[in-house]
Every structure is written in structure tokens, then in C-alpha cells.
Design an enzyme around this catalytic site. Structure first.
Site, PDB file in Angstrom:
ATOM      1  N   GLU A   1       0.819  -1.210   0.000  1.00  0.00           N
ATOM      2  CA  GLU A   1       0.000   0.000   0.000  1.00  0.00           C
ATOM      3  C   GLU A   1       0.855   1.264   0.000  1.00  0.00           C
ATOM      4  O   GLU A   1       1.950   1.286   0.553  1.00  0.00           O
ATOM      5  CB  GLU A   1      -0.917  -0.014   1.240  1.00  0.00           C
ATOM      6  CG  GLU A   1      -1.892  -1.181   1.178  1.00  0.00           C
ATOM      7  CD  GLU A   1      -2.820  -1.287   2.387  1.00  0.00           C
ATOM      8  OE1 GLU A   1      -3.919  -1.832   2.212  1.00  0.00           O
ATOM      9  OE2 GLU A   1      -2.470  -0.840   3.482  1.00  0.00           O
TER      10      GLU A   1
ATOM     11  N   CYS B   1       3.320   8.312   1.093  1.00  0.00           N
ATOM     12  CA  CYS B   1       3.874   7.410   2.098  1.00  0.00           C
ATOM     13  C   CYS B   1       4.106   6.068   1.396  1.00  0.00           C
ATOM     14  O   CYS B   1       3.169   5.456   0.880  1.00  0.00           O
ATOM     15  CB  CYS B   1       2.861   7.278   3.235  1.00  0.00           C
ATOM     16  SG  CYS B   1       3.388   6.163   4.525  1.00  0.00           S
TER      17      CYS B   1
ATOM     18  N   CYS C   1       6.442  -6.928   7.767  1.00  0.00           N
ATOM     19  CA  CYS C   1       7.602  -6.411   8.509  1.00  0.00           C
ATOM     20  C   CYS C   1       8.002  -7.436   9.551  1.00  0.00           C
ATOM     21  O   CYS C   1       7.151  -8.022  10.220  1.00  0.00           O
ATOM     22  CB  CYS C   1       7.246  -5.090   9.191  1.00  0.00           C
ATOM     23  SG  CYS C   1       8.643  -4.359  10.085  1.00  0.00           S
TER      24      CYS C   1
ATOM     25  N   CYS D   1       1.671  -2.484  16.217  1.00  0.00           N
ATOM     26  CA  CYS D   1       1.603  -2.134  14.793  1.00  0.00           C
ATOM     27  C   CYS D   1       0.942  -3.223  13.959  1.00  0.00           C
ATOM     28  O   CYS D   1       1.305  -4.395  14.057  1.00  0.00           O
ATOM     29  CB  CYS D   1       3.018  -1.855  14.275  1.00  0.00           C
ATOM     30  SG  CYS D   1       3.107  -1.606  12.497  1.00  0.00           S
TER      31      CYS D   1
ATOM     32  N   CYS E   1      -0.272   5.268   7.418  1.00  0.00           N
ATOM     33  CA  CYS E   1       1.162   5.022   7.379  1.00  0.00           C
ATOM     34  C   CYS E   1       1.583   4.353   8.667  1.00  0.00           C
ATOM     35  O   CYS E   1       1.286   4.839   9.744  1.00  0.00           O
ATOM     36  CB  CYS E   1       1.929   6.326   7.226  1.00  0.00           C
ATOM     37  SG  CYS E   1       1.916   6.944   5.565  1.00  0.00           S
TER      38      CYS E   1
HETATM   39  N1  SAH Z   1       9.105   0.597  10.106  1.00  0.00           N
HETATM   40  C1  SAH Z   1       9.344   1.986  10.127  1.00  0.00           C
HETATM   41  C2  SAH Z   1       8.463   2.766   9.179  1.00  0.00           C
HETATM   42  C3  SAH Z   1       6.997   2.413   9.150  1.00  0.00           C
HETATM   43  S1  SAH Z   1       6.070   2.635  10.633  1.00  0.00           S
HETATM   44  C4  SAH Z   1       9.231   2.540  11.518  1.00  0.00           C
HETATM   45  O1  SAH Z   1       8.771   1.831  12.407  1.00  0.00           O
HETATM   46  O2  SAH Z   1       9.645   3.681  11.711  1.00  0.00           O
HETATM   47  C5  SAH Z   1       5.638   4.364  10.634  1.00  0.00           C
HETATM   48  C6  SAH Z   1       5.178   4.926  11.995  1.00  0.00           C
HETATM   49  O3  SAH Z   1       3.855   4.496  12.351  1.00  0.00           O
HETATM   50  C7  SAH Z   1       6.071   4.496  13.162  1.00  0.00           C
HETATM   51  O4  SAH Z   1       6.512   5.647  13.826  1.00  0.00           O
HETATM   52  C8  SAH Z   1       5.149   3.679  14.060  1.00  0.00           C
HETATM   53  O5  SAH Z   1       5.562   3.831  15.389  1.00  0.00           O
HETATM   54  C9  SAH Z   1       3.799   4.267  13.755  1.00  0.00           C
HETATM   55  N2  SAH Z   1       2.652   3.404  14.054  1.00  0.00           N
HETATM   56  C10 SAH Z   1       2.568   2.070  13.904  1.00  0.00           C
HETATM   57  N3  SAH Z   1       1.339   1.627  14.287  1.00  0.00           N
HETATM   58  C11 SAH Z   1       0.645   2.716  14.677  1.00  0.00           C
HETATM   59  C12 SAH Z   1      -0.680   2.925  15.185  1.00  0.00           C
HETATM   60  N4  SAH Z   1      -1.512   1.917  15.333  1.00  0.00           N
HETATM   61  N5  SAH Z   1      -1.063   4.176  15.489  1.00  0.00           N
HETATM   62  C13 SAH Z   1      -0.223   5.212  15.300  1.00  0.00           C
HETATM   63  N6  SAH Z   1       1.025   5.078  14.812  1.00  0.00           N
HETATM   64  C14 SAH Z   1       1.466   3.845  14.517  1.00  0.00           C
HETATM   65 FE1  SF4 Z   2       7.677  -2.727  11.414  1.00  0.00          FE
HETATM   66 FE2  SF4 Z   2       5.456  -1.542  12.302  1.00  0.00          FE
HETATM   67 FE3  SF4 Z   2       7.562  -1.742  13.901  1.00  0.00          FE
HETATM   68 FE4  SF4 Z   2       7.630  -0.052  11.802  1.00  0.00          FE
HETATM   69  S1  SF4 Z   2       6.289   0.106  13.583  1.00  0.00           S
HETATM   70  S2  SF4 Z   2       9.221  -1.515  12.454  1.00  0.00           S
HETATM   71  S3  SF4 Z   2       6.409  -1.229  10.318  1.00  0.00           S
HETATM   72  S4  SF4 Z   2       6.381  -3.478  13.075  1.00  0.00           S
END
Ligand code: SAH
Ligand code: SF4
Length: 368
Positions: free
Chosen positions: A94, A107, A114, A121, A342
Site C-alpha cells: 500500500e 507514504c 515487517c 503495529c 502510514c
Molecule cells: N518501520 C518503520 C516505518 C513504518 S512505521 C518505523 O517503524 O519507523 C511508521 C510509523 O507508524 C512508526 O513511527 C510507528 O511507530 C507508527 N505506528 C505504527 N502503528 C501505529 C498505530 N496503530 N497508530 C499510530 N502510529 C502507529
Molecule cells: Fe515494522 Fe510496524 Fe515496527 Fe515499523 S512500527 S518496524 S512497520 S512493526
């Protein structure tokens, strides 16, 4: 099984140059071909009408051309668009488009799923299916640009102004492809993005943060999300390998050019990391780092067991950080009517997709 042909869209510029020479074409054809691939985002070789037919035939014999198929498009009332793309082997990834007054950001996903497994997440619950190839990373940008032009959104052939690697996956766990993709996206003969407008977000792969700092000039965002090792170990397993002290040392050493700052992302989880004591610890941890803090109220995922902070908590947390002289941005919630999210994306219908059981996922605010 036949071995898979190499992907033309994934080749670095130097390999495009070498390919053209090897196929006996004049060197200037390399630039023409490269522009078709990365400036115009051509979907087929047939489109490349000013290349000799014989050359195109030989390309078709030796290589394949990655084009992501648009499996789904969901448009939000606030202008956010989420695309689900299908890869040539049937995987779903996505990208999320987020328009603002001054910029139009995509994004981008870097992996299918992952492996890092952060417990809050949605993407983390899928596990890792595979890395995306460079061509699959850049083609998200090409398909989005073409689609935006088609929809009459934005100006010129390249409506997108900013890219954030905050979609599915951990970009630094797929560094080899990421680096090739960044070079293609920043290329003058390609979409020519400015380094200042490209941000890579990581959960904290310390050695690769160092490499990114040495080998690129793009911006860095770090998903911190906790202020003690015990807290961070519990929600981000990567912290056991690269604990806070090491992560912050790598951030302090990250070359910040022209006053560029590192963004720290902090997802507020009720009762886990949203205490004012956390805010004070966060301020202490970040002191001396040129930084901006992105506060993200948690967007609840059914079944993962975390809650959004109670009303008022976000602003109290923010105020505490501001009192400690930090620059704080709160991520506005967007695209919540289309599950555009994102950092919490999961391929619908794919294995491990909780949305199959719980289709009413709410979306988080977009990444900046
Ligand atoms: N893997 C990388 C990039 C993708 S995640 C990383 O972790 O930085 C992008 C952002 O989304 C991260 O900062 C993560 O902490 C946040 N995120 C993940 N799940 C979320 C949720 N349910 N609500 C809000 N932010 C979330
Ligand atoms: Fe992977 Fe989600 Fe953790 Fe980012 S926040 S490293 S996408 S598991």
C-alpha cells in the site's frame, strides 16, 4: 521453473548505461531509456516510442519491467488516497497520498509485511513476506504520479513533492533496495526529488542508520515510542538488540547538514508511555539533538490490546515537551474513513491481516 528475468525498473543508472552498451546501442539511448523508466514512469516498452523497435525487442527478451497493478483505490473526504498495489507475484502493498496546502506527500512501502514485530503495529502482525525490489519501491511513486495526473490532482507530470518511507515495512531492513530506489528517485533524469523532501523512518537499526548517514543526504525519522529500555523492549523487540543508549548515540552522530533535524516519532499508548514523567524523560533523552518530535495519538487496532490516550493527555504531554524547549508536532488524523494509515498498513486479505476478522480498523494520522 524458469529463472526470473532481471527487472529493468530495478537497475541503477550505471547498469542501465552498461546494458545499453552491451546491447550495441549508442550511449545516448541510456538516458532516453532511463527517462522513460523513471521520469515518465512508462508502463510498457511500447510506450517508449522514440527507442528503436529492435532495441525494445531485445530488452523484452532479456528483462521484465515492473509495473504495479492498482488493485484498489480508496479516497477519503479529506483528500487522502490509499492505493493497494499488486506485485507480479501477487503480493499486496500500500501507498498513501496526503495532500496539504504546500506539499503533496506519498507514504511509501519498503517491504511486504515487517519482521520487526512491534506489538502495537498492524504491519508487524503480518510478519515479513518479502523485501520489495527497487523497481517495486519506485513504481509506487510512478503509479501514484500518473494516477494523480489522470485524476487532475496537482500540477505537472510529477504532482508529488515529498516522499516518506513510513508505509509497510522497515526500510533499513531492506537497505540494499532502498539505496538503489533512493538514487533513482533523486536522479535528475528521474523524478528528481530533493533530498530535503525525502524522509526515511526506522524503528532503530543502529548500524544501518550510520550507513544511511554516510551514504545519503535524506532525512531521518526514528520511531522512539518509549523512554526506558524496559518500556521499549516490551513494545519494540528491536530494542533488545539496539537499546536506547546505542540508538540515541547513532542519532547524535547522524550528520545533520544545513540545520536539518532528526524527527522522533512517539506514538502515545494509554497507560504505557503517556505519563508526564515519560515526557520529562523524553526531553532529557533528546537534549542536545537537533530534533523535532512527532506525537502520534495511537490509532487502535482491534485485537492488539492498546488504547489511544484519554482526552487531554496528548496536549498535556505536548505542553510538557514544549516546556522543555522541544519542537513538537501533533499528527493530525487523516484518511480515517478509508483505513489509510502510514505505519499500520496490512495487505487486506493477505495472511495475518486482522482486518479480515475486524474490518472496522481506524486509521492513524499520516506521516510527515
Ligand atoms: N518501520 C518503520 C516505518 C513504518 S512505521 C518505523 O517503524 O519507523 C511508521 C510509523 O507508524 C512508526 O513511527 C510507528 O511507530 C507508527 N505506528 C505504527 N502503528 C501505529 C498505530 N496503530 N497508530 C499510530 N502510529 C502507529
Ligand atoms: Fe515494522 Fe510496524 Fe515496527 Fe515499523 S512500527 S518496524 S512497520 S512493526
Amino acid at each position: 521453473m524458469e529463472p526470473e528475468l532481471p527487472d529493468l525498473r530495478s537497475l541503477p543508472r550505471s547498469e542501465v548505461d552498461a546494458l545499453v552498451v552491451r546491447l550495441g546501442e549508442k550511449p545516448y539511448r541510456a538516458r532516453q531509456l532511463f527517462r522513460w523508466l523513471h521520469q515518465k514512469g512508462a508502463a510498457t516498452l511500447e510506450e517508449m516510442s522514440d527507442l528503436p523497435a529492435g532495441f525494445r525487442t531485445r530488452l523484452a527478451v532479456e528483462l521484465r519491467l515492473t509495473v504495479l497493478a492498482r488493485a484498489e483505490e480508496r479516497r477519503s473526504a479529506d483528500g487522502t488516497i490509499k492505493w493497494t498495489w499488486r506485485t507480479h507475484d501477487g503480493k499486496l502493498v500500500e501507498s498513501v497520498y496526503m495532500p496539504e496546502a504546500e506539499r503533496r506527500t506519498l507514504c511509501v512501502s519498503s517491504q511486504v509485511g515487517c519482521a520487526v514485530g512491534c506489538t502495537f503495529c498492524l504491519t508487524g502482525t503480518m510478519g515479513l513476506a518479502r523485501n520489495l525490489e527497487p523497481g517495486e519501491i519506485v513504481d509506487q511513486v510512478h503509479r501514484a504520479n500518473r494516477r494523480l495526473v489522470e485524476l487532475g490532482l496537482g500540477e505537472g507530470p510529477r504532482p508529488l513533492t515529498n516522499l516518506v518511507f513510513m508505509g509497510m515495512g522497515e526500510p533499513l531492513a531492506n537497505y540494499r533496495s532502498l539505496k538503489v530506489a533512493l538514487d533513482l528517485l533523486l536522479s535528475e533524469d528521474g523524478p528528481n526529488f530533493s533530498q530535503r523532501r525525502v524522509t526515511v523512518s526506522t524503528s532503530g537499526l543502529v548500524p544501518v542508520i550510520r550507513r544511511l548517514g554516510e551514504e545519503t543526504f535524506v532525512k531521518l525519522a526514528v520511531s522512539l515510542n518509549a523512554t526506558t529500555d524496559a518500556q521499549r523492549d516490551a513494545i519494540m523487540p528491536i530494542n533488545k538488540r539496539y537499546p536506547l543508549a546505542e540508538l540515541l548515540a547513532a542519532c547524535r552522530a547522524f550528520p545533520t547538514r544545513n540545520g536539518r533535524r532528526i524527527t522522533f516519532e512517539y506514538v502515545l499508548l494509554a497507560g504505557v508511555n503517556d505519563d508526564l514523567e515519560d515526557a520529562r524523560r523524553l526531553a532529557r533523552l533528546l537534549s542536545g539533538i537537533p530534533t523535532k518530535v512527532n506525537l502520534i495519538p495511537y490509532n487502535e487496532n482491534p485485537g492488539l490490546g492498546f488504547r489511544a490516550p484519554p482526552p487531554g493527555r496528548l496536549s498535556a504531554f505536548q505542553d510538557e515537551l514544549v516546556r522543555h524547549n522541544l519542537t513538537v508536532v501533533v499528527r493530525r488524523s487523516r484518511g480515517s474513513d478509508i483505513s489509510a494509515a502510514c505505519g499500520q498498513l496490512a495487505s487486506e486479505g493477505g495472511p495475518g491481516d486482522p482486518r479480515r476478522a475486524a474490518p472496522t480498523l481506524t486509521a492513524p494520522a499520516p506521516a510527515r
